[in-house]
Design a protein around this motif. Structure first.
Motif, PDB file in Angstrom:
ATOM      1  N   LYS A 134     -42.806  12.677 -17.171  1.00  0.00           N
ATOM      2  CA  LYS A 134     -42.427  13.036 -18.627  1.00  0.00           C
ATOM      3  C   LYS A 134     -42.296  14.592 -18.834  1.00  0.00           C
ATOM      4  O   LYS A 134     -41.530  15.160 -19.853  1.00  0.00           O
ATOM      5  CB  LYS A 134     -43.285  12.331 -19.539  1.00  0.00           C
ATOM      6  CG  LYS A 134     -43.264  10.786 -19.452  1.00  0.00           C
ATOM      7  CD  LYS A 134     -43.886   9.826 -20.848  1.00  0.00           C
ATOM      8  CE  LYS A 134     -43.573   8.556 -20.570  1.00  0.00           C
ATOM      9  NZ  LYS A 134     -43.981   7.591 -21.790  1.00  0.00           N
ATOM     10  N   VAL A 145     -40.176   8.768 -24.630  1.00  0.00           N
ATOM     11  CA  VAL A 145     -39.616   8.578 -23.222  1.00  0.00           C
ATOM     12  C   VAL A 145     -40.383   7.370 -22.722  1.00  0.00           C
ATOM     13  O   VAL A 145     -41.474   7.256 -22.743  1.00  0.00           O
ATOM     14  CB  VAL A 145     -39.888   9.623 -22.257  1.00  0.00           C
ATOM     15  CG1 VAL A 145     -39.088   9.492 -21.013  1.00  0.00           C
ATOM     16  CG2 VAL A 145     -39.332  11.091 -22.974  1.00  0.00           C
ATOM     17  N   LEU A 204     -40.343   5.222 -18.969  1.00  0.00           N
ATOM     18  CA  LEU A 204     -40.104   5.447 -17.482  1.00  0.00           C
ATOM     19  C   LEU A 204     -40.082   4.026 -16.750  1.00  0.00           C
ATOM     20  O   LEU A 204     -40.835   3.300 -16.928  1.00  0.00           O
ATOM     21  CB  LEU A 204     -41.068   6.403 -16.880  1.00  0.00           C
ATOM     22  CG  LEU A 204     -40.994   7.728 -17.390  1.00  0.00           C
ATOM     23  CD1 LEU A 204     -42.183   8.412 -16.414  1.00  0.00           C
ATOM     24  CD2 LEU A 204     -39.794   8.532 -17.271  1.00  0.00           C
ATOM     25  N   ALA A 227     -35.593   7.564 -16.927  1.00  0.00           N
ATOM     26  CA  ALA A 227     -36.238   7.825 -18.201  1.00  0.00           C
ATOM     27  C   ALA A 227     -35.210   7.447 -19.368  1.00  0.00           C
ATOM     28  O   ALA A 227     -34.253   7.937 -19.710  1.00  0.00           O
ATOM     29  CB  ALA A 227     -36.514   9.343 -18.298  1.00  0.00           C
TER      30      ALA A 227
END
Length: 199
Positions: free
Chosen positions: A130, A150, A152, A163
């Motif tokens: 991140k 975000v 993932l 992402a």
């Protein structure tokens, strides 16, 4: 203590503790070496208003440092839009931090990854990835990106990650960018991540 720094850079860290001056100087030495490989002469590399590095015209780049490690990556802006790199010690995140870093669905995925790949500290990898995404995002948007903006997904075999961006504002060629792809590696006690945003 400030050997190798330009006068403008020395002025920037004149009140910093010696450790910070060393970090500031050695990571910029890495950046100047990377710039040299692109044929760019050494120049002062000063932070912008929010601490982001300011690069020479026509260059995109990223820097990272942690205990015992410094790195920089550069590219021509005609080739890629932006990039971000991050390095972290390969150890668990401090207790309680994962809930701030990871979304609920990510915490479920991390728990699964910890069962099938216990040699990797997936929580720290999430943090690092991140950070790399943020470093690629900010130069293109001029806006902050929170950890919760975000999500993932990691592929442990290819060492790629995807992402998903929930924040808006990253637009290339009049199209919003909602996903970026990155890579990661873990060796020598470090986790390193990288993201490149194509043109």
């Amino acid at each position: 203590m400030s050997v190798g720094l330009f006068a403008e850079e020395r002025a920037w860290v004149r009140d910093a503790v010696p450790r910070r001056v060393r970090e500031f100087g050695t990571v910029r030495a890495c950046a100047r070496r990377a710039l040299g490989r692109l044929g760019v002469a050494p120049v002062p590399l000063l932070p912008g208003p929010r601490g982001e590095p300011r690069w020479p015209p026509g260059i995109v780049g990223s820097m990272t440092h942690c205990a015992g490690f410094r790195a920089a990556a550069m590219a021509r802006s005609r080739d890629i839009a932006s990039l971000g790199i991050d390095a972290e010690p390969h150890e668990p995140l401090p207790s309680g931090l994962l809930h701030k870093v990871a979304r609920p669905e990510e915490r479920s995925r991390i728990a699964h990854l910890e069962r099938i790949g216990p040699a990797v500290h997936w929580d720290r990898l999430t943090f690092s990835a991140k950070e790399a995404v943020y470093k690629a995002w900010f130069p293109l948007t001029g806006r902050r990106l929170g950890f919760q903006d975000v999500a993932l997904e990691f592929d442990p075999l290819s060492r790629h990650f995807r992402a998903r961006l929930y924040a808006t504002g990253l637009v290339l060629d009049d199209r919003p960018v909602t996903t970026v792809i990155g890579n990661w590696t873990g060796e020598s006690g470090l986790i390193c991540t990288a993201v490149a945003v194509g043109k």
